[in-house]
Design a protein around this motif. Structure first.
Motif, PDB file in Angstrom:
ATOM      1  N   PHE A  50      22.799  -8.098  -4.999  1.00  0.00           N
ATOM      2  CA  PHE A  50      21.448  -7.747  -4.605  1.00  0.00           C
ATOM      3  C   PHE A  50      21.435  -6.425  -3.848  1.00  0.00           C
ATOM      4  N   GLU A  51      20.460  -5.604  -4.178  1.00  0.00           N
ATOM      5  CA  GLU A  51      20.146  -4.428  -3.377  1.00  0.00           C
ATOM      6  C   GLU A  51      18.955  -4.798  -2.494  1.00  0.00           C
ATOM      7  N   VAL A  52      19.090  -4.575  -1.214  1.00  0.00           N
ATOM      8  CA  VAL A  52      18.064  -4.979  -0.258  1.00  0.00           C
ATOM      9  C   VAL A  52      17.370  -3.745   0.297  1.00  0.00           C
ATOM     10  N   THR A  53      16.044  -3.744   0.198  1.00  0.00           N
ATOM     11  CA  THR A  53      15.241  -2.621   0.657  1.00  0.00           C
ATOM     12  C   THR A  53      14.125  -3.135   1.559  1.00  0.00           C
ATOM     13  N   GLU A  54      13.932  -2.477   2.688  1.00  0.00           N
ATOM     14  CA  GLU A  54      12.799  -2.832   3.538  1.00  0.00           C
ATOM     15  C   GLU A  54      11.520  -2.293   2.925  1.00  0.00           C
ATOM     16  N   THR A  55      10.482  -3.124   2.945  1.00  0.00           N
ATOM     17  CA  THR A  55       9.177  -2.691   2.447  1.00  0.00           C
ATOM     18  C   THR A  55       8.204  -2.617   3.614  1.00  0.00           C
ATOM     19  N   THR A  56       7.198  -1.769   3.479  1.00  0.00           N
ATOM     20  CA  THR A  56       6.220  -1.591   4.551  1.00  0.00           C
ATOM     21  C   THR A  56       4.815  -1.635   3.981  1.00  0.00           C
ATOM     22  N   ARG A  57       3.890  -2.007   4.835  1.00  0.00           N
ATOM     23  CA  ARG A  57       2.476  -1.958   4.495  1.00  0.00           C
ATOM     24  C   ARG A  57       1.789  -1.121   5.558  1.00  0.00           C
ATOM     25  N   GLU A  58       1.056  -0.127   5.125  1.00  0.00           N
ATOM     26  CA  GLU A  58       0.376   0.760   6.056  1.00  0.00           C
ATOM     27  C   GLU A  58      -1.048   0.296   6.257  1.00  0.00           C
ATOM     28  N   GLY A  59      -1.440   0.089   7.517  1.00  0.00           N
ATOM     29  CA  GLY A  59      -2.800  -0.327   7.824  1.00  0.00           C
ATOM     30  C   GLY A  59      -3.727   0.850   8.025  1.00  0.00           C
ATOM     31  N   ALA A  63      -1.531   2.726  10.827  1.00  0.00           N
ATOM     32  CA  ALA A  63      -0.937   1.747  11.745  1.00  0.00           C
ATOM     33  C   ALA A  63       0.020   0.823  11.006  1.00  0.00           C
ATOM     34  N   ASP A  64       1.023   0.349  11.728  1.00  0.00           N
ATOM     35  CA  ASP A  64       1.965  -0.622  11.185  1.00  0.00           C
ATOM     36  C   ASP A  64       1.210  -1.899  10.829  1.00  0.00           C
ATOM     37  N   ALA A  65       1.426  -2.375   9.604  1.00  0.00           N
ATOM     38  CA  ALA A  65       0.738  -3.593   9.171  1.00  0.00           C
ATOM     39  C   ALA A  65       1.712  -4.566   8.533  1.00  0.00           C
ATOM     40  N   GLY A  66       2.963  -4.519   8.992  1.00  0.00           N
ATOM     41  CA  GLY A  66       3.967  -5.454   8.517  1.00  0.00           C
ATOM     42  C   GLY A  66       4.725  -4.940   7.316  1.00  0.00           C
ATOM     43  N   ARG A 274      -2.650 -14.273  -9.192  1.00  0.00           N
ATOM     44  CA  ARG A 274      -3.353 -14.001  -7.929  1.00  0.00           C
ATOM     45  C   ARG A 274      -2.479 -13.244  -6.945  1.00  0.00           C
ATOM     46  N   GLY A 275      -1.181 -13.594  -6.896  1.00  0.00           N
ATOM     47  CA  GLY A 275      -0.298 -12.935  -5.950  1.00  0.00           C
ATOM     48  C   GLY A 275      -0.168 -11.449  -6.233  1.00  0.00           C
ATOM     49  N   THR A 276      -0.094 -11.080  -7.519  1.00  0.00           N
ATOM     50  CA  THR A 276      -0.037  -9.671  -7.886  1.00  0.00           C
ATOM     51  C   THR A 276      -1.301  -8.951  -7.437  1.00  0.00           C
ATOM     52  N   LYS A 277      -2.445  -9.547  -7.714  1.00  0.00           N
ATOM     53  CA  LYS A 277      -3.712  -8.930  -7.335  1.00  0.00           C
ATOM     54  C   LYS A 277      -3.826  -8.790  -5.819  1.00  0.00           C
ATOM     55  N   PHE A 278      -3.454  -9.855  -5.080  1.00  0.00           N
ATOM     56  CA  PHE A 278      -3.571  -9.802  -3.619  1.00  0.00           C
ATOM     57  C   PHE A 278      -2.652  -8.728  -3.042  1.00  0.00           C
ATOM     58  N   GLY A 279      -1.404  -8.669  -3.525  1.00  0.00           N
ATOM     59  CA  GLY A 279      -0.466  -7.688  -2.995  1.00  0.00           C
ATOM     60  C   GLY A 279      -0.939  -6.265  -3.197  1.00  0.00           C
ATOM     61  N   LEU A 280      -1.470  -5.973  -4.381  1.00  0.00           N
ATOM     62  CA  LEU A 280      -1.940  -4.618  -4.654  1.00  0.00           C
ATOM     63  C   LEU A 280      -3.224  -4.310  -3.893  1.00  0.00           C
ATOM     64  N   GLU A 281      -4.133  -5.290  -3.799  1.00  0.00           N
ATOM     65  CA  GLU A 281      -5.399  -5.057  -3.104  1.00  0.00           C
ATOM     66  C   GLU A 281      -5.220  -4.861  -1.606  1.00  0.00           C
ATOM     67  N   THR A 282      -4.177  -5.457  -1.019  1.00  0.00           N
ATOM     68  CA  THR A 282      -3.966  -5.339   0.423  1.00  0.00           C
ATOM     69  C   THR A 282      -2.977  -4.231   0.775  1.00  0.00           C
ATOM     70  N   GLY A 283      -2.585  -3.435  -0.203  1.00  0.00           N
ATOM     71  CA  GLY A 283      -1.782  -2.257   0.089  1.00  0.00           C
ATOM     72  C   GLY A 283      -0.310  -2.493   0.306  1.00  0.00           C
ATOM     73  N   HIS A 284       0.228  -3.634  -0.133  1.00  0.00           N
ATOM     74  CA  HIS A 284       1.655  -3.862   0.029  1.00  0.00           C
ATOM     75  C   HIS A 284       2.427  -2.985  -0.954  1.00  0.00           C
ATOM     76  N   ASP A 285       3.710  -2.801  -0.701  1.00  0.00           N
ATOM     77  CA  ASP A 285       4.562  -1.952  -1.518  1.00  0.00           C
ATOM     78  C   ASP A 285       4.467  -2.359  -2.990  1.00  0.00           C
ATOM     79  N   ALA A 286       4.034  -1.426  -3.843  1.00  0.00           N
ATOM     80  CA  ALA A 286       3.797  -1.748  -5.252  1.00  0.00           C
ATOM     81  C   ALA A 286       5.077  -2.166  -5.962  1.00  0.00           C
TER      82      ALA A 286
END
Length: 300
Positions: A50-59, A63-66, A274-286
């Motif tokens: 596994f390659e492990v990468t930190e992902t971020t969501r910008e608020g 602002a940091d949003a997790g 739904r999970g794909t739609k929610f992740g993209l709509e809330t700005g999580h790492d594509a």
């Protein structure tokens, strides 16, 4: 005495810690399968990691949003591509997400207070040997000031179906759900059959599993325990199928069937999930949101 707000903060932390622990257990099990694959097709390849990468969501306003961890193995001798992601994100929901939440959960106050927090684990495995079924699993917790909900499940997606594999996968899940009520497994199985159906193809994505969404019985501890057992069922339901089928001979026709079925999987995830739609709509790492897509697919 702790306040309701303090209690929910503790419960969020417990849920996020559980998803991370499940992720660690699955990653270790999958890398062990790579190491132990010493005979049969593709055994001469190097074991995957596994390659492990930190992902971020910008608020708002940067602002940091997790964020979370994206763990992806590509080019293994058992797993052609597998992702095991965890996330913990928070902030405010956009207008489209507010409307969807209000409609699904009956929350008229979302527009006035659109704060949210969500954490979960999401897994999709696309296998090297076409006789080994692909699989999907996720569990999650979602919170707003208006309530909390759990969701998730797992489903099997073989391109070459074996009745005994389907029976094993369902049987393990049924056994793990039994402590939570005799009526729960049939309900979640039927829910999975409905949810993982592809209307424009008129068929199911795979052979089903279990699925739940918007789970709030009023007892947080009971719903969390159920969510944990859905997660605990995954490895004993799936790993024996890998161990049995990874040594099975395969040919070009088998691989062709696998690539066509992967096209079906991609269609579902991009159009309906739904999970794909929610992740993209809330700005999580594509890249993390779309890690479920197969490395190769084919359409006829």
């Amino acid at each position: 005495m702790t306040s309701p707000a303090q209690e929910m903060h503790s419960e969020k932390a417990r849920a996020a810690d559980w998803f991370r622990a499940l992720r660690d257990q699955i990653v270790a099990a999958f890398e062990a399968l790579e190491d132990n694959h010493s005979e049969g097709p593709f055994a001469d390849m190097a074991p995957g990691r596994f390659e492990v990468t930190e992902t971020t969501r910008e608020g708002e306003g940067g602002a940091d949003a997790g964020g979370g961890l994206m763990s992806v193995m590509r080019g293994g001798r058992v797993f052609e591509k597998v992702g095991v992601n965890i996330s913990e994100v928070y902030g405010t929901l956009g207008e489209r997400a507010q409307m969807a939440m209000a409609a699904r959960k009956g929350l008229p106050g979302m527009k006035e207070d659109p704060r949210f927090w969500a954490s979960g684990i999401s897994l999709v495995a696309h296998m090297r040997n076409p006789h080994v079924p692909a699989v999907h699993m996720n569990t999650r917790m979602f919170w707003t000031p208006h309530g909390w909900w759990f969701g998730g499940g797992s489903d099997l997606n073989p391109c070459i179906e074996y009745a005994e594999d389907t029976a094993h996968f369902h049987g393990v899940q049924e056994a793990h759900l039994a402590p939570h009520g005799d009526d729960l497994y049939p309900k979640l199985k039927a829910w999975a059959d409905e949810y993982f159906f592809i209307p424009h193809r008129g068929r199911a994505r795979g052979v089903g599993g279990i699925f739940m969404d918007d789970r709030n019985s009023g007892d947080w501890a009971a719903d969390f325990a159920l969510t944990q057992d859905i997660g605990r069922a995954f490895l004993p339901a799936y790993v024996p199928l890998i161990e049995k089928r990874r040594v099975q001979p395969c040919d070009d026709a088998d691989k062709d069937a696998q690539l066509i079925h992967r096209g079906l999987y991609a269609e579902y995830n991009l159009v309906y999930d739904r999970g794909t739609k929610f992740g993209l709509e809330t700005g999580h790492d594509a890249n993390a949101v779309l890690m479920s897509l197969p490395p190769l697919a084919k359409w006829v």
